[in-house]
Design an enzyme around this catalytic site. Structure first.
Site, PDB file in Angstrom:
ATOM      1  N   HIS A   1      -4.446  13.675   1.560  1.00 20.63           N
ATOM      2  CA  HIS A   1      -4.655  12.768   2.697  1.00 20.63           C
ATOM      3  C   HIS A   1      -3.415  12.745   3.590  1.00 20.63           C
ATOM      4  CE1 HIS A   1      -5.749   9.177   4.977  1.00 20.63           C
ATOM      5  NE2 HIS A   1      -4.552   8.702   4.700  1.00 20.63           N
TER       6      HIS A   1
ATOM      7  N   GLU B   1      -9.312   4.199  -1.948  1.00 16.50           N
ATOM      8  CA  GLU B   1      -8.081   3.993  -2.718  1.00 16.50           C
ATOM      9  C   GLU B   1      -8.401   3.311  -4.043  1.00 16.50           C
ATOM     10  OE1 GLU B   1      -4.740   2.326  -0.690  1.00 16.50           O
ATOM     11  OE2 GLU B   1      -5.387   2.993   1.299  1.00 16.50           O
TER      12      GLU B   1
ATOM     13  N   ASP C   1      -9.005   0.316   2.302  1.00 19.39           N
ATOM     14  CA  ASP C   1      -8.033  -0.091   3.315  1.00 19.39           C
ATOM     15  C   ASP C   1      -8.640   0.239   4.696  1.00 19.39           C
ATOM     16  OD1 ASP C   1      -5.758  -0.663   4.767  1.00 19.39           O
ATOM     17  OD2 ASP C   1      -4.731   1.196   4.236  1.00 19.39           O
TER      18      ASP C   1
ATOM     19  N   THR D   1      -8.889  -5.969   3.943  1.00 21.57           N
ATOM     20  CA  THR D   1      -8.841  -4.983   2.860  1.00 21.57           C
ATOM     21  C   THR D   1      -9.856  -5.428   1.826  1.00 21.57           C
ATOM     22  OG1 THR D   1      -6.482  -4.629   3.234  1.00 21.57           O
ATOM     23  CG2 THR D   1      -7.372  -3.855   1.138  1.00 21.57           C
TER      24      THR D   1
ATOM     25  N   ARG E   1      -8.082   3.529  13.681  1.00 22.96           N
ATOM     26  CA  ARG E   1      -7.201   4.676  13.935  1.00 22.96           C
ATOM     27  C   ARG E   1      -6.617   4.667  15.341  1.00 22.96           C
ATOM     28  NH1 ARG E   1      -6.106   5.735   8.868  1.00 22.96           N
ATOM     29  NH2 ARG E   1      -7.942   6.304   7.662  1.00 22.96           N
TER      30      ARG E   1
ATOM     31  N   GLU F   1     -10.674   3.810   3.939  1.00 20.37           N
ATOM     32  CA  GLU F   1      -9.764   4.607   3.123  1.00 20.37           C
ATOM     33  C   GLU F   1     -10.108   4.388   1.660  1.00 20.37           C
ATOM     34  OE1 GLU F   1      -5.649   3.959   4.251  1.00 20.37           O
ATOM     35  OE2 GLU F   1      -5.872   5.360   5.933  1.00 20.37           O
TER      36      GLU F   1
ATOM     37  N   GLN G   1      -3.760   2.330  15.234  1.00 19.33           N
ATOM     38  CA  GLN G   1      -2.714   2.896  14.363  1.00 19.33           C
ATOM     39  C   GLN G   1      -1.874   3.931  15.111  1.00 19.33           C
ATOM     40  OE1 GLN G   1      -4.348   4.635  10.790  1.00 19.33           O
ATOM     41  NE2 GLN G   1      -2.360   5.127   9.914  1.00 19.33           N
TER      42      GLN G   1
ATOM     43  N   LYS H   1      -4.377  -2.228  10.185  1.00 21.18           N
ATOM     44  CA  LYS H   1      -4.734  -2.265   8.765  1.00 21.18           C
ATOM     45  C   LYS H   1      -5.029  -3.668   8.255  1.00 21.18           C
ATOM     46  CE  LYS H   1      -3.570   2.102   7.640  1.00 21.18           C
ATOM     47  NZ  LYS H   1      -4.407   3.009   6.853  1.00 21.18           N
TER      48      LYS H   1
ATOM     49  N   GLU I   1     -10.402  12.238   8.323  1.00 24.04           N
ATOM     50  CA  GLU I   1     -10.312  13.582   7.755  1.00 24.04           C
ATOM     51  C   GLU I   1     -11.660  14.299   7.818  1.00 24.04           C
ATOM     52  OE1 GLU I   1      -7.692  13.467   3.946  1.00 24.04           O
ATOM     53  OE2 GLU I   1      -8.377  11.428   4.356  1.00 24.04           O
TER      54      GLU I   1
ATOM     55  N   ASP J   1       0.843  -1.194   0.000  1.00 25.20           N
ATOM     56  CA  ASP J   1       0.000   0.000   0.000  1.00 25.20           C
ATOM     57  C   ASP J   1       0.877   1.242   0.000  1.00 25.20           C
ATOM     58  OD1 ASP J   1      -2.402   1.327  -0.101  1.00 25.20           O
ATOM     59  OD2 ASP J   1      -2.740   1.273   2.069  1.00 25.20           O
TER      60      ASP J   1
HETATM   61 CA    CA Z   1      -4.014   2.997   3.031  1.00 24.02          CA
END
Ligand code: CA
Length: 429
Positions: free
Chosen positions: A136, A203, A235, A259, A239, A201, A242, A255, A376, A129
Site C-alpha cells: 500500500h 486495516e 480508516d 474510523t 483522498r 482502508e 488528503q 482521516k 489503489e 495509525d
Molecule cells: Ca490508514
C-alpha cells in the site's frame, strides 16, 4: 500458548456454534453489548449469540474470575489486568460451553443476535495509525511521488501518526460524506465541499493491554504481552483532502471524520494457533535496528489472517444482487509486526494505556486482486472498476455499503473469524 481450548474437535452445546463461520467455541471474543433498555455490559460471542458475563458472574460459575473486572461497561479494566486473567476467563468459559451439564445454568444469560446491539469494546484513550502495509505504501507513494514512492525511512522505522480516538465507532455506524478543503493540481485556488474521492482502508486494529509508565519503553521481547487482541479497522479517507493537506504534518481532516472497527476483540489467546513467522525481508533491505529485533518475534510475530473487502451499492441492494468482493488480502503483507509497532511506539518512553488502539495501516498485497483501498484498485481514479450491476466505481458513492471481514486460518485448527466491519455512505447532511 496453544492449549485444549484450541482443540479443533471441541464442540459447544449452543445451537449453530460449531458450524458458525466466525465464532465457534475456539474463538470466544470479548465485546460490549446492550439489550434494549439495559446498560452496556461485557459479553462473549458464541455462534449467533452473546453471553452476558455480568449475568454469568452472578451464578458463581465463573470461578475465580474477578467480578470487579467483569461488572463493567468497557473492557479497559480487563485489558489492564495480567494476561493470565484473560486466559483463565477463556478456560472457564470454554468449560461451561463445551460441557452440556452447564447448559441450564448458562442459557439464561445467552442472548440471540437480533436482541442486542454492539458498542465500542473499550474507552479508547488514544489511537495511532501505522503504515506497515508495504505494498500500500508503495502504491499510494507512486500516486503522490512517482519518483520516490517509498521514502528513505520506510524500511527502518515503523511509520505512524497520532489519529483521533473520539471519532472511532463500531461497525454499522453510517459514514456521513465529509466536507473539506481540496485543490486539484490544475486549479488556481482551493475550494470547500463534500469529498469527491471517498475511500476505505483495509486495516487491522491492535488493542493494547497493560500499561508502561511515562518514560518506560517496552522491550520487543515483552511487547506481545501488551497486545490484548485484534479487530478489523476501516480508516475511511477523503483522498482529495488528503492530497492537499498532508504536507508537512501528515493526515488530518482527511482521516478523522470516522474510523470504523469490528466490535469483537479477537484475543491474543484465541489467536495463538494462527501466529506465524514474519516474512523474510527481500535481499538488500536493511535489518531492523536492535531495539526492534527479536528472534521469537521474527519466528511467530506475524498472523495468518485472511482479509476481504466487499461492496454493495444501493442499486445492488435494490436488485438483491450479492455483494461484490473488491479485494482479498492477508495480514502477512505487514512489513512490521504488531510487537514492533508497540515497541517502536513506546521506544521514546510514550506510555501506552489499556484500551489504546493501534491501526496497522492499509494491508494490500502485491496483486490487483488484493489491494486494500479504492485509490489503489482504481489507480487514483484513472481506471474505474466495473461492478456486476453494470455500475463503475473509482471512489465510494452515496448508498454504498463497504464491509471488511477477516478469518484466521491454520492447518489443523478450527478457523476463527472477526465478524464484520461495515459502513454505508450517506450524503452530507
Ligand atoms: Ca490508514
Amino acid at each position: 500458548m496453544i492449549d485444549h481450548t484450541h482443540n479443533p474437535e471441541a464442540t459447544c452445546w449452543v445451537e449453530g456454534a460449531d458450524s458458525h463461520a466466525d465464532f465457534p467455541v475456539q474463538n470466544l471474543p470479548l465485546g460490549v453489548f446492550s439489550r434494549e433498555g439495559c446498560a452496556p455490559v461485557i459479553g462473549v460471542a458464541i455462534g449467533d449469540c452473546v453471553i452476558d458475563l455480568a449475568g454469568l458472574d452472578s451464578t458463581g460459575l465463573l470461578g475465580g474470575a474477578p467480578s470487579e473486572l467483569l461488572l463493567q461497561s468497557s473492557l479497559n479494566a480487563l485489558f489492564a489486568a495480567p494476561s493470565s486473567v484473560r486466559r483463565d476467563l477463556r478456560h472457564v468459559l470454554f468449560s461451561l460451553l463445551t460441557d452440556p451439564t452447564y447448559r441450564s445454568a448458562v442459557e439464561p444469560h445467552l442472548y440471540r443476535q437480533d436482541s442486542y446491539i454492539m458498542h465500542l469494546p473499550a474507552h479508547i484513550g488514544d489511537y495511532t495509525d501505522f503504515y506497515v502495509g508495504i505494498h500500500h505504501a508503495t502504491n499510494i507513494g507512486k500516486q503522490f511521488r512517482p519518483d520516490s514512492p517509498l521514502l528513505p525511512n520506510y524500511k527502518h522505522i515503523p511509520i505512524g501518526y497520532h489519529g483521533r480516538a473520539s471519532s472511532i465507532r463500531p461497525s454499522g455506524t453510517p459514514v456521513i460524506r465529509p466536507s473539506g478543503q481540496r485543490k486539484a493540481p490544475e486549479a488556481d485556488a482551493p475550494e470547500f465541499g463534500p469529498t469527491r474521492r471517498l475511500d476505505f482502508e483495509l486495516e487491522l486494529g491492535v488493542w493494547i493491554a497493560g500499561e508502561n509508565q511515562l518514560g518506560e519503553p517496552v522491550p520487543i521481547s515483552s511487547a506481545p504481552n501488551r497486545i490484548a487482541g485484534l479487530c478489523l479497522l476501516n480508516d475511511w479517507s477523503a483522498r482529495d483532502f488528503q492530497a492537499w493537506e498532508y504536507q508537512p504534518l501528515g493526515p488530518f481532516l482527511a482521516k478523522n471524520f470516522l474510523t470504523s472497527i469490528s466490535p469483537w476483540v479477537i484475543t491474543s489467546e484465541a489467536l495463538a494457533p494462527f501466529r506465524k513467522a514474519q516474512a523474510a525481508r527481500p535481499a538488500g533491505d536493511p535489518q531492523p535496528l536492535p531495539y526492534l529485533r527479536d528472534a521469537t518475534d521474527q519466528a511467530e510475530g506475524a498472523f495468518a489472517i485472511d482479509l476481504e473487502v466487499a461492496i454493495e451499492t444501493a442499486r445492488m441492494r435494490e436488485a438483491g444482487t450479492a455483494s461484490f468482493r473488491l479485494s482479498a488480502s492477508s495480514a502477512s503483507h505487514m512489513y512490521w509486526t504488531a510487537a514492533q509497532m508497540v515497541t517502536h511506539h513506546a521506544s521514546n518512553g510514550c506510555n501506552l494505556m489499556p484500551g489504546d488502539l493501534l491501526g496497522t495501516g492499509t494491508i494490500s498485497g502485491p496483486d490487483r486482486s488484493n489491494l486494500g483501498s479504492l485509490a489503489e484498485i482504481s489507480r487514483g481514479g484513472a481506471e474505474p472498476i466495473r461492478l456486476p450491476s453494470g455500475e463503475t466505481r473509482s471512489f465510494l458513492e452515496d448508498g454504498d455499503t463497504l464491509t471488511l471481514s477477516g478469518k484466521a486460518v491454520a492447518e489443523g485448527y478450527r478457523s476463527i473469524g472477526f465478524g464484520e466491519c461495515c459502513g454505508t455512505v450517506m450524503a452530507v447532511a
